[in-house]
Design a protein around this motif. Structure first.
Motif, PDB file in Angstrom:
ATOM      1  N   ARG A 127     -31.482  -4.047  47.373  1.00 18.24           N
ATOM      2  CA  ARG A 127     -32.794  -3.103  46.528  1.00 18.24           C
ATOM      3  C   ARG A 127     -34.215  -3.612  47.097  1.00 18.24           C
ATOM      4  NH1 ARG A 127     -28.866  -0.436  46.638  1.00 18.24           N
ATOM      5  NH2 ARG A 127     -28.550   1.506  44.735  1.00 18.24           N
ATOM      6  N   LYS A 128     -35.020  -3.285  47.910  1.00 18.05           N
ATOM      7  CA  LYS A 128     -36.126  -3.844  47.995  1.00 18.05           C
ATOM      8  C   LYS A 128     -36.926  -4.142  46.728  1.00 18.05           C
ATOM      9  CE  LYS A 128     -36.948  -2.877  52.922  1.00 18.05           C
ATOM     10  NZ  LYS A 128     -37.791  -2.559  53.452  1.00 18.05           N
ATOM     11  N   MET A 129     -37.857  -5.201  45.856  1.00 14.45           N
ATOM     12  CA  MET A 129     -39.070  -5.418  44.687  1.00 14.45           C
ATOM     13  C   MET A 129     -39.771  -4.382  45.358  1.00 14.45           C
ATOM     14  SD  MET A 129     -39.649  -7.043  42.498  1.00 14.45           S
ATOM     15  CE  MET A 129     -38.464  -8.251  42.535  1.00 14.45           C
ATOM     16  N   THR A 187     -31.173   4.474  23.805  1.00 14.38           N
ATOM     17  CA  THR A 187     -29.728   5.876  24.314  1.00 14.38           C
ATOM     18  C   THR A 187     -30.676   6.460  25.857  1.00 14.38           C
ATOM     19  OG1 THR A 187     -32.044   7.069  22.864  1.00 14.38           O
ATOM     20  CG2 THR A 187     -30.014   7.024  22.295  1.00 14.38           C
ATOM     21  N   GLU A 188     -31.694   4.914  26.554  1.00 13.36           N
ATOM     22  CA  GLU A 188     -32.109   5.700  27.567  1.00 13.36           C
ATOM     23  C   GLU A 188     -31.466   4.977  28.487  1.00 13.36           C
ATOM     24  OE1 GLU A 188     -36.583   5.986  29.525  1.00 13.36           O
ATOM     25  OE2 GLU A 188     -36.490   5.394  27.545  1.00 13.36           O
ATOM     26  N   LYS A 189     -31.362   5.230  29.467  1.00 13.56           N
ATOM     27  CA  LYS A 189     -31.079   4.122  30.338  1.00 13.56           C
ATOM     28  C   LYS A 189     -31.858   4.044  31.531  1.00 13.56           C
ATOM     29  CE  LYS A 189     -26.183   5.714  30.402  1.00 13.56           C
ATOM     30  NZ  LYS A 189     -24.810   6.548  30.627  1.00 13.56           N
ATOM     31  N   PHE A 190     -31.365   2.593  32.149  1.00 13.99           N
ATOM     32  CA  PHE A 190     -32.391   2.052  33.194  1.00 13.99           C
ATOM     33  C   PHE A 190     -32.045   1.403  34.759  1.00 13.99           C
ATOM     34  CE2 PHE A 190     -34.295   2.058  29.287  1.00 13.99           C
ATOM     35  CZ  PHE A 190     -35.857   2.252  29.416  1.00 13.99           C
ATOM     36  N   GLN A 191     -32.530   1.677  35.749  1.00 13.23           N
ATOM     37  CA  GLN A 191     -31.525   0.977  37.120  1.00 13.23           C
ATOM     38  C   GLN A 191     -32.360  -0.443  37.232  1.00 13.23           C
ATOM     39  OE1 GLN A 191     -29.479  -0.087  39.119  1.00 13.23           O
ATOM     40  NE2 GLN A 191     -28.653   2.513  39.541  1.00 13.23           N
ATOM     41  N   ASN A 192     -33.351  -0.222  38.166  1.00 13.77           N
ATOM     42  CA  ASN A 192     -34.826  -1.219  37.948  1.00 13.77           C
ATOM     43  C   ASN A 192     -36.116  -1.414  37.157  1.00 13.77           C
ATOM     44  OD1 ASN A 192     -33.170  -1.629  40.546  1.00 13.77           O
ATOM     45  ND2 ASN A 192     -34.082  -0.636  42.075  1.00 13.77           N
ATOM     46  N   PHE A 193     -36.060  -2.512  36.438  1.00 14.40           N
ATOM     47  CA  PHE A 193     -36.908  -3.043  35.498  1.00 14.40           C
ATOM     48  C   PHE A 193     -37.815  -3.970  34.915  1.00 14.40           C
ATOM     49  CE2 PHE A 193     -32.730  -3.069  34.376  1.00 14.40           C
ATOM     50  CZ  PHE A 193     -32.590  -3.896  33.437  1.00 14.40           C
ATOM     51  N   LYS A 194     -38.770  -4.114  34.877  1.00 13.72           N
ATOM     52  CA  LYS A 194     -39.354  -5.533  33.876  1.00 13.72           C
ATOM     53  C   LYS A 194     -39.651  -5.549  32.568  1.00 13.72           C
ATOM     54  CE  LYS A 194     -42.807  -5.998  38.028  1.00 13.72           C
ATOM     55  NZ  LYS A 194     -42.635  -8.203  37.302  1.00 13.72           N
ATOM     56  N   LEU A 195     -38.700  -5.836  31.815  1.00 10.77           N
ATOM     57  CA  LEU A 195     -38.395  -6.066  30.114  1.00 10.77           C
ATOM     58  C   LEU A 195     -38.535  -7.199  29.165  1.00 10.77           C
ATOM     59  CD1 LEU A 195     -36.723  -5.195  27.972  1.00 10.77           C
ATOM     60  CD2 LEU A 195     -34.852  -6.813  28.536  1.00 10.77           C
ATOM     61  N   HIS A 196     -39.618  -7.162  28.864  1.00 11.28           N
ATOM     62  CA  HIS A 196     -40.708  -8.325  27.821  1.00 11.28           C
ATOM     63  C   HIS A 196     -39.441  -8.298  26.464  1.00 11.28           C
ATOM     64  CE1 HIS A 196     -43.005 -11.032  26.197  1.00 11.28           C
ATOM     65  NE2 HIS A 196     -42.993  -9.701  24.418  1.00 11.28           N
ATOM     66  N   ASP A 255     -39.463 -12.463  29.884  1.00 11.81           N
ATOM     67  CA  ASP A 255     -39.424 -11.395  30.927  1.00 11.81           C
ATOM     68  C   ASP A 255     -38.313 -11.634  31.791  1.00 11.81           C
ATOM     69  OD1 ASP A 255     -42.412  -9.988  29.935  1.00 11.81           O
ATOM     70  OD2 ASP A 255     -42.564 -12.929  29.324  1.00 11.81           O
ATOM     71  N   VAL A 256     -37.922  -9.772  31.751  1.00 15.72           N
ATOM     72  CA  VAL A 256     -36.887 -10.066  33.356  1.00 15.72           C
ATOM     73  C   VAL A 256     -37.105  -9.347  34.058  1.00 15.72           C
ATOM     74  CG1 VAL A 256     -34.346  -9.861  33.370  1.00 15.72           C
ATOM     75  CG2 VAL A 256     -35.120 -11.078  31.202  1.00 15.72           C
ATOM     76  N   THR A 257     -37.124  -9.508  34.937  1.00 13.00           N
ATOM     77  CA  THR A 257     -37.122  -8.285  36.111  1.00 13.00           C
ATOM     78  C   THR A 257     -35.275  -7.942  37.323  1.00 13.00           C
ATOM     79  OG1 THR A 257     -39.514  -9.197  36.779  1.00 13.00           O
ATOM     80  CG2 THR A 257     -37.827  -7.741  38.402  1.00 13.00           C
ATOM     81  N   PHE A 258     -35.284  -7.300  36.816  1.00 13.22           N
ATOM     82  CA  PHE A 258     -34.228  -6.984  37.272  1.00 13.22           C
ATOM     83  C   PHE A 258     -34.592  -5.470  39.175  1.00 13.22           C
ATOM     84  CE2 PHE A 258     -29.657  -5.624  36.543  1.00 13.22           C
ATOM     85  CZ  PHE A 258     -29.076  -6.794  37.468  1.00 13.22           C
ATOM     86  N   VAL A 259     -33.930  -5.816  39.802  1.00 12.20           N
ATOM     87  CA  VAL A 259     -33.592  -5.168  40.829  1.00 12.20           C
ATOM     88  C   VAL A 259     -32.585  -5.359  41.521  1.00 12.20           C
ATOM     89  CG1 VAL A 259     -34.724  -4.853  42.894  1.00 12.20           C
ATOM     90  CG2 VAL A 259     -36.265  -5.825  40.781  1.00 12.20           C
ATOM     91  N   GLY A 260     -31.607  -4.499  42.049  1.00 14.71           N
ATOM     92  CA  GLY A 260     -30.099  -4.882  42.723  1.00 14.71           C
ATOM     93  C   GLY A 260     -29.341  -5.310  41.514  1.00 14.71           C
ATOM     94  N   ARG A 261     -29.113  -6.482  42.751  1.00 18.06           N
ATOM     95  CA  ARG A 261     -28.282  -7.510  41.824  1.00 18.06           C
ATOM     96  C   ARG A 261     -29.226  -8.756  41.589  1.00 18.06           C
ATOM     97  NH1 ARG A 261     -23.222  -6.917  40.925  1.00 18.06           N
ATOM     98  NH2 ARG A 261     -22.057  -5.297  43.102  1.00 18.06           N
ATOM     99  N   THR A 264     -34.605 -12.016  37.644  1.00 18.82           N
ATOM    100  CA  THR A 264     -35.893 -13.239  37.658  1.00 18.82           C
ATOM    101  C   THR A 264     -35.692 -13.197  36.085  1.00 18.82           C
ATOM    102  OG1 THR A 264     -36.684 -13.386  40.032  1.00 18.82           O
ATOM    103  CG2 THR A 264     -37.754 -14.223  38.039  1.00 18.82           C
ATOM    104  N   VAL A 265     -36.222 -14.743  35.550  1.00 18.49           N
ATOM    105  CA  VAL A 265     -35.902 -14.865  34.183  1.00 18.49           C
ATOM    106  C   VAL A 265     -36.614 -15.958  33.636  1.00 18.49           C
ATOM    107  CG1 VAL A 265     -34.917 -14.841  32.409  1.00 18.49           C
ATOM    108  CG2 VAL A 265     -33.214 -13.798  33.389  1.00 18.49           C
ATOM    109  N   LEU A 266     -38.071 -15.476  32.981  1.00 19.40           N
ATOM    110  CA  LEU A 266     -38.448 -16.282  32.186  1.00 19.40           C
ATOM    111  C   LEU A 266     -38.094 -16.879  30.893  1.00 19.40           C
ATOM    112  CD1 LEU A 266     -40.008 -15.061  35.305  1.00 19.40           C
ATOM    113  CD2 LEU A 266     -42.417 -16.884  34.661  1.00 19.40           C
TER     114      LEU A 266
END
Length: 317
Positions: A127-129, A187-196, A255-261, A264-266
């Motif tokens: 997946r592209k960013m 209860t909600e699902k996600f694919q690509n995301f930024k999590l804090h 702080d997590v950025t997850f795209v495809g597989r 990046t984790v800070l």
């Protein structure tokens, strides 16, 4: 010209012979294991050919991945030695490929048939960013468990909302026996995301933050023997930076950025993992349906009073 042909023939002679019949079985596989009674669970396998031999690893139901003990092909059947005999019989997988990108078979426990096995080839998830993200929005309102639900041992649910925090109020300590407490998922699902997300994990505590319900960022400690099982690790795959203190008993942010597989984790602004690829589900995953979106899942069935707060998510615009 004849010299070049001679060299090519010599190189072919010296190269290890390919394993006959291996091609349909090579690669990464997402498994569903179905016992005679009870609920199915996910597992994962990667099989490669190296120097004329089959090598690989499997992800058990829990814990870290394990190298396979060996693999052989006879006709159209692959046999994978998963675990040696000990207190329990040896475990092996007997698999065929009934259709392209599919595996099916049985787990053998000694000479006895165990659970049924079914697998599909794991998706690449290239997946592209995203060029832009939505504004962060809260996943926890600080007042109650709206948007979250207990899973696992729901009869021993210890999750509560208290003072703006999401608390696993589980006093169980490491080594203490007894039924584990419940886990918690959105209860909600996600694919690509930024999590804090911010967490306060006590000394000797153990939890985890699962992305899409399948890939664990370790929270807490498992005693320090394996770096990739410690605070901030992508569990069993990537350890935290060397010599970084655990800093348990204090609030810390991820702080997590997850795209495809690729993830990046800070942690507290320090780069822990830089766009690394997660090859497959980690132990404790909810399922092996890697192509699908999944929930955030917080581990509560281990030990320690774990506290979370300020949980927000951004998704691609």
């Amino acid at each position: 010209m004849h010299k070049l042909l001679l060299l090519a023939a010599l190189a072919a002679t010296l190269a290890p012979a390919a394993v006959p019949g291996a091609k349909p079985f090579l690669g990464r596989w997402d498994f569903t294991v179905t016992p005679a009674t009870g609920k199915p669970w996910p597992q994962w396998m990667e099989l490669v050919e190296k120097d004329g031999k089959l090598e690989g690893r499997v992800q058990p139901r829990g814990g870290g991945w394990k190298p396979i003990l060996g693999a052989t092909i006879a006709g159209n059947k692959l046999t994978v030695a998963v675990a040696a005999a000990g207190r329990a019989p040896a475990i092996s997988w007997e698999l065929t490929s009934p259709a392209k990108n599919q595996l099916a078979g049985v787990e053998k426990r000694g000479a006895e048939d165990g659970p049924k096995l079914a697998a599909v080839r794991a998706p690449k998830l290239d997946r592209k960013m995203p060029k832009a993200w939505t504004e962060p929005r809260p996943l926890f309102n600080g007042k109650d468990l709206t948007g979250w639900e207990p899973i696992g041992n729901v009869n021993n649910n210890k999750w509560v909302a208290r003072d703006g925090e999401l608390v696993n109020d589980n006093p169980q300590t490491q080594g203490q026996r007894g039924p584990g407490a419940a886990n918690l998922k959105t209860t909600e699902k996600f694919q690509n995301f930024k999590l804090h997300i911010e967490v306060n994990c006590p000394d000797h505590g153990n939890s985890g933050i699962y992305l899409r319900g399948r890939y664990e960022i370790q929270v807490g400690t498992e005693g320090g023997k394996l770096p990739d099982h410690e605070m901030g690790a992508i569990y069993s795959h990537y350890p935290p930076p060397a010599s970084v203190p655990l800093n348990l008993g204090k609030w810390t942010s991820f702080d997590v950025t997850f795209v495809g597989r690729r993830v990046t984790v800070l942690r507290d602004g320090k780069l822990y993992h830089d766009n690394v690829e997660i090859p497959g589900p980690t132990g404790g995953a909810l399922d092996s349906n890697e192509a699908e979106p999944g929930p955030f899942f917080l581990q509560g069935d281990h030990y320690g009073v774990i506290r979370y707060r300020n949980i927000t998510v951004s998704t691609p615009k």
